[in-house]
Every structure is written in C-alpha cells, then in structure tokens.
Design an enzyme around this catalytic site. Structure first.
Site, PDB file in Angstrom:
ATOM      1  N   ASP A 212       1.948  -2.880   3.384  1.00 44.61           N
ATOM      2  CA  ASP A 212       1.398  -3.210   2.086  1.00 44.61           C
ATOM      3  C   ASP A 212       0.190  -4.119   2.284  1.00 44.61           C
ATOM      4  OD1 ASP A 212       2.162  -3.111  -0.982  1.00 44.61           O
ATOM      5  OD2 ASP A 212       1.445  -5.137  -0.548  1.00 44.61           O
ATOM      6  N   ILE A 213      -0.930  -3.782   1.613  1.00 41.30           N
ATOM      7  CA  ILE A 213      -2.136  -4.602   1.736  1.00 41.30           C
ATOM      8  C   ILE A 213      -1.921  -5.905   0.979  1.00 41.30           C
ATOM      9  CG2 ILE A 213      -4.613  -4.728   1.284  1.00 41.30           C
ATOM     10  CD1 ILE A 213      -4.681  -1.690   1.378  1.00 41.30           C
ATOM     11  N   ASN A 220      -9.273  -6.269  -5.686  1.00 44.76           N
ATOM     12  CA  ASN A 220      -9.781  -5.315  -6.668  1.00 44.76           C
ATOM     13  C   ASN A 220     -10.439  -6.025  -7.837  1.00 44.76           C
ATOM     14  OD1 ASN A 220      -9.673  -2.615  -6.021  1.00 44.76           O
ATOM     15  ND2 ASN A 220      -7.629  -2.270  -6.831  1.00 44.76           N
ATOM     16  N   ASP A 229     -11.191   1.009  -3.258  1.00 46.01           N
ATOM     17  CA  ASP A 229     -10.973   2.343  -2.679  1.00 46.01           C
ATOM     18  C   ASP A 229     -11.467   2.402  -1.233  1.00 46.01           C
ATOM     19  OD1 ASP A 229      -9.880   3.184  -5.034  1.00 46.01           O
ATOM     20  OD2 ASP A 229     -11.634   4.326  -5.700  1.00 46.01           O
ATOM     21  N   GLU A 255      -1.278   0.555  -2.966  1.00 47.84           N
ATOM     22  CA  GLU A 255      -1.810  -0.043  -1.731  1.00 47.84           C
ATOM     23  C   GLU A 255      -0.782  -0.045  -0.613  1.00 47.84           C
ATOM     24  OE1 GLU A 255      -0.486  -3.601  -4.325  1.00 47.84           O
ATOM     25  OE2 GLU A 255      -1.204  -1.555  -4.590  1.00 47.84           O
TER      26      GLU A 255
END
Length: 345
Positions: A212-213, A220, A229, A255
């Site tokens: 997971d980012i 964002n 993106d 993500e």
C-alpha cells in the site's frame, strides 16, 4: 468438439443471423449467436427468442449486453480462443488439400488438352477429339470451381485468425489494469486459484505480498490526480522489474498492489519485499513539467506464506493483517504475517 463440417455450418448460420438482424460481427456478438445456433445455452436462447418474439431489434448494444450477461470472459473467452484456433487449423489443412487437388486437376486438364491436339491431327478421329474437347472443358470448369472454393476458404481462414486475435486482445484487456498495464484483481484471483492448486498438489511453498502506498491521498490532494496516476504507474513499473518467472504483480485496488510468488519460501518473499521498499524509498520524484522536486513515495508491505490446507480468503486476510501491522508500526516497512499451524492439522 464438432466436426469440421458441423462447425462450418454453425459459423455460417451464426453469420447469417448477424446479417439478418444487422448486428456487427464483433467477437462478443459472434460468440452470442454462435452459442445460440449450437443450442449450448438454453437461457441465452430463451432470452434471444423473447426479444425476437416481442418484435424488438438488436440495436443499441443489445447483443453486447447479452454477452456480458451470459458469458464470463475468463471461461468463454478461453474456450472461444481455443475453438477458433482449432477451426483455423482445420481450415488451413483443408485449404492445403484443395490446393493440391487444384494443382492435380490443372495438370490433368493440360494433359487432356495435349492429347486432344494430337488426336485432332489424325483424320477420322473427329468424334473422339470432340469428346475429349468436352472433357477438357469440363475439367477446366472443375479447376475454376476448386480455385473459387480455395479462395473462399482462404478468406474464411483469415477471418478465423482475425477472430482469434480479437478474442485474445479482448481477454488481455479484461485481465489488465488500464492505468498501470499490469494484471488486475480479476486476473490475480485466477492466478491465486492456480497457484494454490499447484502448491497443494506438489507440496510447494508460495507467498503473497500486499503493498500500500503510504499517504497516497495526501499526495493526490497536494499534487493532483495526474501526478497521482504517474506514481501508480511508477510503482507498477518497479514491481514488474522486481519479479520474475511465474510471479504475478497486480493492482489490487486504488493505491494497493499485490505480488503472487509461487514456489517461493517466506525468506525469499521478504527479501523481494525489502528490495521493492528500498527501491521506492530512495527514488526521488520530480514534476516533469515544472522540474519541482516532489520528495519520495514509500510503501508498506505485508507478507504471508501459504499454510497447507488454508483457503484463499484466509491467506489474503493474513497478508492484509501484516500490511496493516506495517502501517501501524510506522509505515515504509515490511511485516510478515504471524506464523500459524497448518490448516490441515
């Protein structure tokens, strides 16, 4: 499987149906009507018959809607790709035979023509010469008909090959995340079942990584979805570079990403996870348009080794728990799922 003649008749009937209802002969539409003709899906046939009985047409994507309703691309797409390959092989073989037959007929006509010329030189043999002239004419007609059939079969073979390519492309698109170009969750689910079956049968080790980012929503909000993106694409690219062989990298959702590692011990999975974490953590991001530094992006990773007898849901849940442990323990780290006893014990 149908014989060549039966498959050919079904295909012709399906194309006639498409033409009579003015439906484009796309792979999904062809699938629907080929299945209708073969009566392999009673529910599909009833649905189509009901549309016809009510006097409705098949415009505005009705046929495509039937495809989405009655067919799962993973299974039907595979079957149709295989079927079109088989039909293509049959047609190619028949085409080769007809070419040989055409060559034989042409040679036969040439020989009869030569005999006719020789006989014509002999007085009193006019009747025989006339007969042979007729034979030559009929033979040439046969050759022309054979060549026409050959031309038609060549066109059909090309259409079958095009159908297979279209189906393969459709299947690829259905299994690929459109943004990152890697496998999507649907494809991952298929691979998970396959890997688990193999691991259970051959008693091999396999592992799952969930990534997971970290703070992706904040990134964002600060820099915009376009750069967000770009980060997703970057993570996908690094995952693809890191894996090898039978490994599968997939976008799991939002993500979150996953890596499926068949025939891999937990130690190997943890090393790979650490390599990926470090590759991202040390990557400095820059806005290509402005040249402005964006810092870096980190990921939290959970790793779980499959336990013999464990089902897919339990395995994913343990990897997910390890991922949340990584996030709760400070992010930008790798955590292994807690060891458990064999589910078979």
């Amino acid at each position: 499987m149908e014989s060549y003649e039966q498959a050919r008749d079904y295909a012709r009937a399906a194309m006639e149906k498409l033409d009579s209802h003015r439906i484009p002969a796309s792979p999904p539409n062809y699938t629907v009507w080929y299945t209708y003709i073969t009566r392999r899906n009673a529910a599909l046939r009833q649905a189509i018959d009901a549309i016809i009985a009510e006097g409705n047409d098949f415009g505005s994507g009705v046929s495509e809607g039937l495809f989405r309703r009655f067919f799962d691309l993973d299974s039907s797409g595979e079957a149709l790709v295989e079927s079109s390959q088989q039909i293509e092989t049959i047609l190619s073989s028949a085409l080769g035979q007809l070419r040989q037959a055409g060559d034989d007929h042409a040679g036969f006509g040439d020989r009869l023509d030569r005999y006719s010329q020789e006989l014509a030189k002999s007085k009193g043999l006019g009747t025989i010469s006339d007969i042979i002239d007729h034979i030559v004419a009929e033979t040439r007609k046969t050759v022309e008909r054979t060549r026409k059939i050959e031309s038609d079969l060549q066109r059909t073979t090309d259409e079958a090959a095009e159908l297979r390519r279209n189906l393969e492309n459709a299947r690829q698109e259905a299994n690929t995340d459109p943004l990152t170009g890697i496998a999507n969750r649907k494809r991952l689910d298929v691979e998970l079942r396959s890997v688990l079956d193999d691991a259970a049968e051959n008693e091999t080790s396999c592992c799952l990584l969930l990534l997971d980012i970290d703070h992706f929503k904040t990134f964002n909000d600060r820099y915009g979805h376009q750069l967000g993106d770009d980060v997703l694409k970057l993570v996908a690219k690094i995952l693809v570079r890191a894996i090898k062989g039978q490994d599968t990298a997939a976008r799991y959702g939002g993500e979150e990403f996953a890596i499926l590692l068949p025939k891999t011990p937990l130690e190997g999975a943890l090393k790979l996870a650490e390599d990926i974490r470090e590759a991202l953590a040390t990557r400095r991001l820059v806005n290509k348009n402005s040249g402005k530094a964006l810092g870096n992006v980190t990921v939290s990773i959970g790793a779980a080794k499959w336990v013999p007898g464990e089902n897919k849901e339990s395995w994913i849940a343990r990897a997910d728990q390890a991922l949340y442990a990584a996030k709760n323990n400070g992010r930008n780290r790798v955590e292994a799922a807690a060891p458990v006893r064999s589910a078979a014990e």
